[in-house]
Enzyme design. Structure first.
Site, mmCIF file in Angstrom:
data_model
loop_
_atom_site.group_PDB
_atom_site.id
_atom_site.type_symbol
_atom_site.label_atom_id
_atom_site.label_comp_id
_atom_site.label_asym_id
_atom_site.label_seq_id
_atom_site.Cartn_x
_atom_site.Cartn_y
_atom_site.Cartn_z
ATOM 1 N NE ARG A 368 -10.344 53.239 95.527
ATOM 2 C CZ ARG A 368 -9.609 54.145 96.168
ATOM 3 N NH1 ARG A 368 -8.709 54.846 95.517
ATOM 4 N NH2 ARG A 368 -9.793 54.344 97.442
ATOM 5 C CB THR A 476 -40.404 67.931 89.376
ATOM 6 O OG1 THR A 476 -40.069 66.995 90.399
ATOM 7 C CG2 THR A 476 -41.589 68.764 89.801
ATOM 8 C CD GLU A 478 -40.692 70.861 79.445
ATOM 9 O OE1 GLU A 478 -41.770 70.510 78.928
ATOM 10 O OE2 GLU A 478 -40.100 71.904 79.125
ATOM 11 C CG ASP A 480 -45.051 64.712 89.379
ATOM 12 O OD1 ASP A 480 -44.144 64.913 90.177
ATOM 13 O OD2 ASP A 480 -45.794 63.710 89.399
HETATM 14 C C1 LIG Z 1 -36.126 74.464 88.854
HETATM 15 C C2 LIG Z 1 -37.505 74.571 88.299
HETATM 16 C C3 LIG Z 1 -37.704 75.163 87.080
HETATM 17 C C4 LIG Z 1 -38.996 75.322 86.568
HETATM 18 N N1 LIG Z 1 -39.183 76.031 85.413
HETATM 19 C C5 LIG Z 1 -40.441 76.340 85.031
HETATM 20 C C6 LIG Z 1 -40.674 77.248 83.952
HETATM 21 O O1 LIG Z 1 -39.737 77.772 83.340
HETATM 22 N N2 LIG Z 1 -41.951 77.523 83.617
HETATM 23 C C7 LIG Z 1 -43.013 76.967 84.266
HETATM 24 O O2 LIG Z 1 -44.149 77.264 83.903
HETATM 25 N N3 LIG Z 1 -42.827 76.123 85.290
HETATM 26 C C8 LIG Z 1 -41.579 75.798 85.704
HETATM 27 N N4 LIG Z 1 -41.378 74.954 86.765
HETATM 28 C C9 LIG Z 1 -42.534 74.379 87.441
HETATM 29 C C10 LIG Z 1 -42.693 72.894 87.189
HETATM 30 O O3 LIG Z 1 -43.078 72.688 85.868
HETATM 31 C C11 LIG Z 1 -43.692 72.332 88.199
HETATM 32 O O4 LIG Z 1 -43.051 72.375 89.454
HETATM 33 C C12 LIG Z 1 -44.142 70.945 87.839
HETATM 34 O O5 LIG Z 1 -44.991 70.972 86.743
HETATM 35 C C13 LIG Z 1 -44.826 70.212 89.000
HETATM 36 O O6 LIG Z 1 -45.844 70.958 89.511
HETATM 37 P P1 LIG Z 1 -45.938 71.240 91.076
HETATM 38 O O7 LIG Z 1 -44.664 71.804 91.526
HETATM 39 O O8 LIG Z 1 -47.173 72.015 91.292
HETATM 40 O O9 LIG Z 1 -46.086 69.832 91.737
HETATM 41 P P2 LIG Z 1 -47.428 69.170 92.258
HETATM 42 O O10 LIG Z 1 -48.344 68.934 91.126
HETATM 43 O O11 LIG Z 1 -47.957 69.905 93.417
HETATM 44 O O12 LIG Z 1 -46.850 67.775 92.738
HETATM 45 C C14 LIG Z 1 -46.423 67.512 94.081
HETATM 46 C C15 LIG Z 1 -46.481 65.995 94.314
HETATM 47 O O13 LIG Z 1 -47.841 65.570 94.178
HETATM 48 C C16 LIG Z 1 -47.932 64.483 93.288
HETATM 49 N N5 LIG Z 1 -49.169 64.607 92.493
HETATM 50 C C17 LIG Z 1 -49.681 65.711 91.910
HETATM 51 N N6 LIG Z 1 -50.784 65.403 91.207
HETATM 52 C C18 LIG Z 1 -50.970 64.077 91.339
HETATM 53 C C19 LIG Z 1 -51.911 63.153 90.804
HETATM 54 N N7 LIG Z 1 -52.893 63.533 89.991
HETATM 55 N N8 LIG Z 1 -51.762 61.854 91.111
HETATM 56 C C20 LIG Z 1 -50.763 61.444 91.929
HETATM 57 N N9 LIG Z 1 -49.837 62.265 92.432
HETATM 58 C C21 LIG Z 1 -49.935 63.564 92.139
HETATM 59 C C22 LIG Z 1 -46.713 64.604 92.384
HETATM 60 O O14 LIG Z 1 -46.322 63.328 91.904
HETATM 61 C C23 LIG Z 1 -45.669 65.199 93.312
HETATM 62 O O15 LIG Z 1 -45.008 64.172 93.977
HETATM 63 C C24 LIG Z 1 -40.102 74.789 87.279
HETATM 64 C C25 LIG Z 1 -39.883 74.152 88.494
HETATM 65 C C26 LIG Z 1 -38.616 74.066 89.018
HETATM 66 C C27 LIG Z 1 -38.453 73.463 90.384
#
Ligand SMILES: Cc1cc2nc3c(=O)[nH]c(=O)nc-3n(C[C@H](O)[C@H](O)[C@H](O)COP(=O)(O)OP(=O)(O)OC[C@H]3O[C@@H](n4cnc5c(N)ncnc54)[C@H](O)[C@@H]3O)c2cc1C
Length: 697
Positions: A368, A476, A478, A480
């Site tokens: 570019r 997020t 595996e 967060d």
């Molecule tokens: C597309 C997709 C596919 C997925 N596939 C699977 C699957 O096949 N099997 C399965 O079991 N799960 C699956 N998941 C779930 C995924 O593993 C979880 O979403 C993930 O582990 C995060 O957990 P949560 O969503 O409860 O986030 P939360 O734990 O609620 O986190 C929300 C926010 O709070 C913050 N937070 C949380 N705890 C703390 C702390 N102690 N200190 C500071 N900050 C914190 C985090 O940083 C984040 O910003 C999937 C999710 C998605 C979106």
């Protein structure tokens, strides 16, 4: 607006830089000579055994040699995947596709690769993880949804059976998982609990009379949520639930902690949902729409006792619990410890996605042209200093992460063979740290690359939109990233404590042993002023700077935690110091990445590739130090003149890397048909033509 007003200065800023750098080099050599006169003992300082830096002119990079070094031993396996999909254009993901079509296509991609292409990754999950991750990375580069679908089947569902189960499970399920006759899910997360796995509430109660477990969702907050493969294709799920055993008096039950169970969810022949199981589609997502995430509710679903994945804890026919591990928390740690492979794979695949994005953005930036000196030809946008600043440190980071994640895979493979305890701890913390650090970096870079390609970066055909949306969730799932970094910080603090108790340190943290005593003293006021290029590009200085920062952060975090625990308790104190702890974890991971990169540079057999890698490694180090220059200045590790020299050198190295940027991205060796984005192809002449043709013009 008159575009000429946007034209850069007629004088070449990079040439000015070169002049500045020459002056600096001469001045700093004088200072160093003076220093030697004033402080003759410093001649034994290894920092003075200066490395010969890469040549100042444009390097001569042999792409084939560099590529060979980068390829690693599994590149042929990836080529097989690419060749198979190249021969099957109907299996390639189109730019526009509906959610349902995308899900079906991803399933077809998986089935065809395994059954028709004969590429069967499952056996490698435990036997040869490096090969498995290479196949998964190639699948993810073709379509991130396909890579994740493959990961759900083999790493999550299959991996849970192999790693948490015993021989009877392997015998019964291996072939079905391998051939995808048994598509499955990994059901850990619940509506109310994701990161806090210990808080999950699904229960598995043992029924002594029928020799079965009864799986129940006690309330809606315990519905399994986000479960990959559940909405459409899954026939089984590994369900994580609290194991409840009848107490001796049979009046009550006792909670034995979270265990994993194989639960059939759909009929093998009709594919109908089985009685007691309720499945709901999680719907359209921000990205990854080729993966069918669903929600699962269980209403007294009965499964045989044998379906408990019993490697770390078992229940006998008469309801007795046995385990080689003494406590619930030890069993829980062992269970989760077996699942780190997913994190290793995500870190590794994230680098694959970063390579694609960087390749597209850099090739486009070379092609570019916008503006130029008055009455002269336009210049390539990569000749703008600002563009180099956006993309060259990113290219350097991609190389750094490549070696860091390859090293992680090697360690993980070794761990799977030896089960060495120290290595297990090391891989656990390293995989958490690298997964968090690399995926966060890639997510940010995908936006930068899109922007760096201007309007054409916004065309879906050029891939940034789908890469960004599909990869975003890597931060997020595996684990967060913020939660994972805390695990790294906790581990560092454990090692810190061990050091003072005279214990042995895990391999990756070994540097703390030497560094803590060295770095707790005040920085040397003489070396803090050294600003010569040779000194700044000396890997001893660079590593020293990274480790100094980590050691200071570790020491101060430990002091602060100790102080606050007295008044706030350990949870409150941790929260009070949380930002500090996250910075500590990132700093440590950056040290590990740099150390691995330096070793990889030294190991490289081809001199021209080694020189190129040294250049890139220096840029990685300088850029990181400059990014955190405030910290170094605050403690006078770096004097003002040195800070300025670091900044100038970062810009100068970015310019040097720009000169070999094409060769450096070509060395990633990603075929054009895999890159797909017309603006990112290797053959620049046809780029605009192909791009026009893609939209039918
Ligand atoms: C597309 C997709 C596919 C997925 N596939 C699977 C699957 O096949 N099997 C399965 O079991 N799960 C699956 N998941 C779930 C995924 O593993 C979880 O979403 C993930 O582990 C995060 O957990 P949560 O969503 O409860 O986030 P939360 O734990 O609620 O986190 C929300 C926010 O709070 C913050 N937070 C949380 N705890 C703390 C702390 N102690 N200190 C500071 N900050 C914190 C985090 O940083 C984040 O910003 C999937 C999710 C998605 C979106």
């Amino acid at each position: 607006m008159d575009p000429s007003r946007l034209q850069p200065h007629a004088s070449n800023p990079t040439a000015d830089n070169e002049q500045d750098n020459n002056n600096h080099r001469i001045t700093s050599r004088r200072i160093q000579r003076l220093t030697l006169h004033l402080n003759p003992t410093s001649s034994s300082n290894p920092q003075l055994q200066l490395l010969t830096c890469a040549a100042r002119g444009k390097l001569n990079v042999s792409t084939p040699h560099l590529s060979m070094y980068m390829r690693g031993k599994y590149r042929d396996e990836q080529q097989k995947v690419y060749d198979f999909f190249k021969s099957r254009p109907e299996l390639q993901t189109p730019v526009e596709i509906s959610k349902d079509e995308h899900r079906e296509l991803c399933m077809r991609q998986l089935l065809s690769m395994v059954r028709e292409g004969g590429i069967r990754p499952f056996k490698y999950v435990v036997q040869e993880p490096g090969r498995y991750f290479a196949i998964a990375e190639a699948a993810g580069i073709l379509d991130v949804s396909f890579g994740v679908k493959l990961g759900v089947q083999y790493s999550l569902w299959g991996g849970s059976v192999l790693n948490l189960g015993t021989k009877k499970h392997k015998d019964k399920y291996f072939n079905g998982i391998d051939s995808v006759e048994y598509p499955g899910c990994f059901a850990m997360t619940e509506l109310h609990h994701g990161s806090n796995v210990q808080g999950l509430e699904t229960v598995a109660t043992f029924d002594l009379l029928t020799d079965e477990f009864i799986i129940d969702t006690p309330h809606d907050g315990a519905i399994k949520w986000w479960i990959g493969n559940a909405a459409v294709h899954g026939k089984f799920a590994t369900v994580f639930a609290k194991l409840m055993l009848p107490t001796h008096d049979t009046k009550g039950v006792s909670d034995m902690g979270v265990h994993a169970f194989i639960v059939p969810i759909r009929d093998m022949t009709t594919h109908e949902t089985l009685p007691g199981v309720e499945i709901q589609d999680c719907g359209h997502k921000v990205g990854l729409n080729g993966v069918d995430n669903g929600a699962l509710r269980f209403r007294s679903v009965r499964i045989p006792r044998n379906n408990l994945l019993n490697r770390f804890g078992d229940v006998s026919r008469d309801g007795k619990y046995t385990s080689s591990l003494p406590t619930i928390s030890k069993r829980f740690a062992a269970t989760l410890g077996e699942l780190v492979g997913g994190r290793v794979g995500l870190a590794y695949s994230s680098v694959g996605i970063l390579k694609i994005a960087v390749t597209i953005a850099i090739r486009y930036a070379l092609l570019r042209q916008q503006f130029g000196p008055p009455k002269q030809a336009e210049i390539s946008i990569l000749d703008y200093q600002s563009h180099q600043h956006k993309l060259m440190p990113m290219l350097a980071s991609t190389y750094a992460f490549h070696f860091a994640t390859t090293n992680l895979v090697a360690k993980y493979s070794e761990m799977k063979k030896t089960h060495d305890e120290e290595l297990v701890a090391d891989v656990h913390a390293l995989s958490a740290g690298l997964k968090a650090y690399v995926t966060t970096y890639t997510a940010k870079s995908l936006s930068t690359c899109r922007e760096a390609c201007g309007g054409h970066g916004y065309a879906a055909v050029n891939r940034f939109g789908s890469l960004r949306n599909d990869h975003d969730i890597f931060q997020t799932f595996e684990g967060d990233n913020t939660v994972l970094l805390q695990q790294v910080a906790a581990d560092l603090l454990k090692q810190y404590q061990k050091k003072f108790q005279g214990g042995t340190l895990a391999v990756t943290w070994n540097y703390l042993r030497e560094s803590m005593s060295t770095y707790m003293s005040q920085p040397n006021p003489v070396t803090s002023r050294w600003e010569g290029e040779d000194h700044l590009r000396d890997s001893t200085f660079q590593l020293d700077a990274f480790r100094y920062r980590t050691s200071r952060l570790l020491h101060s975090a430990a002091m602060r935690l100790q102080k606050h625990t007295k008044t706030l308790g350990s949870f409150g104190a941790w929260n009070r110091c949380l930002n500090h702890l996250l910075t500590l974890a990132e700093s440590h991971i950056e040290s590990v990445i740099l150390e691995t990169f330096i070793k990889a540079v030294k190991r490289c057999p081809d001199p021209s590739s080694r020189a190129a890698l040294k250049l890139v490694c220096d840029l990685y180090a300088m850029d990181r130090i400059w990014n955190d220059i405030g910290t170094y200045r605050n403690v006078d590790y770096v004097a003002p003149n040195k800070a300025k020299a670091i900044h100038k050198l970062t810009e100068y190295l970015s310019f040097q890397v720009r000169n070999v940027a094409r060769e450096l991205v070509d060395a990633f060796d990603i075929p054009d048909f895999v890159i797909r984005a017309p603006i990112g192809k290797q053959t620049p002449v046809e780029v605009y033509t192909e791009y026009r043709q893609q939209i039918g013009f």
